[in-house]
Scaffold this motif. Structure first.
Motif, PDB file in Angstrom:
ATOM      1  N   ARG A  30       8.845  -5.574  -9.228  1.00 54.94           N
ATOM      2  CA  ARG A  30       8.919  -6.156  -7.888  1.00 54.94           C
ATOM      3  C   ARG A  30       8.273  -5.288  -6.816  1.00 54.94           C
ATOM      4  NH1 ARG A  30      12.761 -10.366  -7.926  1.00 54.94           N
ATOM      5  NH2 ARG A  30      11.803 -10.822  -5.926  1.00 54.94           N
ATOM      6  N   ASP A  31       8.245  -3.966  -7.058  1.00 56.32           N
ATOM      7  CA  ASP A  31       7.686  -3.058  -6.053  1.00 56.32           C
ATOM      8  C   ASP A  31       7.271  -1.768  -6.742  1.00 56.32           C
ATOM      9  OD1 ASP A  31       6.964  -2.118  -3.516  1.00 56.32           O
ATOM     10  OD2 ASP A  31       8.990  -1.494  -2.978  1.00 56.32           O
ATOM     11  N   VAL A  32       6.243  -1.133  -6.206  1.00 53.52           N
ATOM     12  CA  VAL A  32       5.814   0.184  -6.675  1.00 53.52           C
ATOM     13  C   VAL A  32       5.340   0.968  -5.464  1.00 53.52           C
ATOM     14  CG1 VAL A  32       3.450  -0.537  -7.219  1.00 53.52           C
ATOM     15  CG2 VAL A  32       4.432   1.439  -8.387  1.00 53.52           C
ATOM     16  N   VAL A  33       5.655   2.270  -5.464  1.00 53.79           N
ATOM     17  CA  VAL A  33       5.269   3.126  -4.343  1.00 53.79           C
ATOM     18  C   VAL A  33       4.891   4.498  -4.892  1.00 53.79           C
ATOM     19  CG1 VAL A  33       7.630   3.897  -3.871  1.00 53.79           C
ATOM     20  CG2 VAL A  33       5.960   3.904  -2.033  1.00 53.79           C
ATOM     21  N   SER A  34       3.947   5.134  -4.219  1.00 50.61           N
ATOM     22  CA  SER A  34       3.523   6.476  -4.597  1.00 50.61           C
ATOM     23  C   SER A  34       4.304   7.505  -3.791  1.00 50.61           C
ATOM     24  CB  SER A  34       2.025   6.631  -4.329  1.00 50.61           C
ATOM     25  OG  SER A  34       1.613   7.947  -4.568  1.00 50.61           O
ATOM     26  N   SER A  35       4.625   8.626  -4.432  1.00 48.78           N
ATOM     27  CA  SER A  35       5.241   9.731  -3.696  1.00 48.78           C
ATOM     28  C   SER A  35       4.219  10.265  -2.690  1.00 48.78           C
ATOM     29  CB  SER A  35       5.689  10.838  -4.650  1.00 48.78           C
ATOM     30  OG  SER A  35       4.586  11.381  -5.342  1.00 48.78           O
ATOM     31  N   HIS A  36       4.687  11.008  -1.714  1.00 45.45           N
ATOM     32  CA  HIS A  36       3.792  11.491  -0.661  1.00 45.45           C
ATOM     33  C   HIS A  36       2.772  12.513  -1.172  1.00 45.45           C
ATOM     34  CE1 HIS A  36       5.769   9.242   2.503  1.00 45.45           C
ATOM     35  NE2 HIS A  36       6.908   9.516   1.875  1.00 45.45           N
ATOM     36  N   ASP A  37       3.058  13.159  -2.293  1.00 46.16           N
ATOM     37  CA  ASP A  37       2.094  14.090  -2.877  1.00 46.16           C
ATOM     38  C   ASP A  37       1.195  13.414  -3.922  1.00 46.16           C
ATOM     39  OD1 ASP A  37       3.783  13.758  -5.059  1.00 46.16           O
ATOM     40  OD2 ASP A  37       4.523  15.810  -5.044  1.00 46.16           O
ATOM     41  N   ASN A  38       1.417  12.128  -4.175  1.00 45.48           N
ATOM     42  CA  ASN A  38       0.643  11.310  -5.117  1.00 45.48           C
ATOM     43  C   ASN A  38       0.789  11.727  -6.580  1.00 45.48           C
ATOM     44  OD1 ASN A  38      -0.463   9.540  -3.152  1.00 45.48           O
ATOM     45  ND2 ASN A  38      -1.919  11.136  -2.598  1.00 45.48           N
ATOM     46  N   PHE A  39       1.757  12.552  -6.903  1.00 47.80           N
ATOM     47  CA  PHE A  39       1.979  12.967  -8.294  1.00 47.80           C
ATOM     48  C   PHE A  39       2.923  12.041  -9.045  1.00 47.80           C
ATOM     49  CE2 PHE A  39       0.916  17.321  -6.591  1.00 47.80           C
ATOM     50  CZ  PHE A  39      -0.300  17.415  -7.247  1.00 47.80           C
TER      51      PHE A  39
END
Length: 129
Positions: A30-39
Motif C-alpha cells: 500500500r505504501d513505500v518510503v525511503s529513509s532519509h539516508d536512502n539506505f
C-alpha cells in the motif's frame, strides 16, 4: 513504486530503468518510503505487516506485525531511527529501529477511523484519517 502485485520496484527517475525488485509481502503493498539516508525502505501492506528493507541487498531486515488489519502508510522520522505505520485498525505504531525489537515501542490509538497518511514535523505526528 508499490502495487497490487505484492512487490516494490526501485526505478532510476532519470531514464525510467527498473533497478531492483523487492519481494516478500503476501498481499498488495500500500505504501513505500525511503529513509532519509536512502539506505533503507519501509513498506506497508494489506498483509497486516510493515517491512524494513536494506536497499542495496533487497533483504528484509525486520518484519513488523501487530496491526489488526491492512497497513496503509509508513513514514520514517528525520533521523530514520524510528518507523511509523498507520492502518485500518485506527492505530499508529511507532517502531524503534535501533532497538532490534519486533514490537512497537508506542501505539497511538486516538483516531476514530482508518489511518491513511502520516507526516512528522519537528515536534508532532500528523495523521490523516
Amino acid at each position: 513504486s508499490a502495487g497490487e502485485d505484492k512487490t516494490i520496484m526501485l526505478w532510476n527517475p532519470l531514464d525510467g530503468v527498473k533497478l531492483k525488485v523487492y519481494n516478500g509481502h503476501g498481499q498488495s503493498v500500500r505504501d513505500v518510503v525511503s529513509s532519509h539516508d536512502n539506505f533503507h525502505l519501509g513498506s506497508a501492506s494489506a498483509d497486516r505487516c510493515a517491512f524494513y528493507w536494506d536497499v542495496a541487498s533487497g533483504a528484509i531486515l525486520r518484519r513488523f506485525r501487530g496491526h489488526d488489519s491492512v497497513v496503509n502508510c509508513v513514514k520514517f522520522n528525520k533521523l530514520s531511527n524510528m518507523m511509523l505505520t498507520g492502518g485500518n485498525d485506527s492505530t499508529v505504531r511507532i517502531m524503534d529501529l535501533k532497538s532490534r525489537s519486533y514490537e512497537a515501542v508506542q501505539i497511538l490509538d486516538d483516531a476514530k477511523d482508518s489511518i491513511t497518511s502520516i507526516d512528522i514535523s519537528e515536534d508532532e505526528i500528523i495523521v490523516g484519517s
